[in-house]
Write an enzyme that holds these catalytic residues in place. Sequence first.
Site: not given
Length: 210
Positions: A13, A88, A123, A156, A167
């Site tokens: 996203k 969300r 990531r 992260r 998640r």
Amino acid sequence: MKLIMLGAPGAGKGTQAAILSQRLGVPTISTGNMLRSAAKAGTPVGLKAKAYMDAGKLVPDEVIIDIVAQRLAQPDCANGFILDGVPRTIAQAEALEQAGVRFDTVLSLEISDEEIEARMEGRRFCHKCGATYHVDNAPSRVPGVCDQCGGQLEQRDDDKPETVKHRLEVYHQETEPLKDFYAQRGILCPVENQPSIEATTQVVLDALKL
Ligand code: AMP
């Protein structure tokens, strides 16, 4: 253009939002980036949010609704915006609707959980400006250093494998119902993830008729 980027954590996203933001000349509003900045600055909102974020849980709706409302009131949002990572939950979507915010399109990036888990491992983000990278798919020019501001790149805390699993569960339970919510309003536009960022951008642009 008022756009929502919907999709699982790690679906891309943020990456697609950044590309669209440049192309359309409208800001991207990422609640994740806003909360990470607030946490780093040690503000009361940031400190409250950090515990939820590190555990892979959603930050309470009232906190989110507040920061998004304030951000949307800024002058740079007057001609449009791209929401990345918000809403969300159904409660957040309803709050936006009640505040009179309307959207042109809700882009839903479709990708399997297996692919997400493999992808999150690589990531990285810039701790200074929030720019995102991937060690294989979108590396920075100098490993570990942000192309845009020279900041240090980090993983992260919530991209660690166990947190990612949690998640994804939260996504399926809390966020995926938003697809029906916006389909009922006739603005849901599902887009299949592609093998490269560029190919995904192309299907996104086609879907938006850009
Ligand atoms: P993101 O960068 O969008 O993946 O967000 C990182 C984390 O910030 C999430 O796992 C949540 O803990 C929190 N967060 C970001 N946006 C929201 C939101 N709209 N509602 C609740 N929590 C959020």
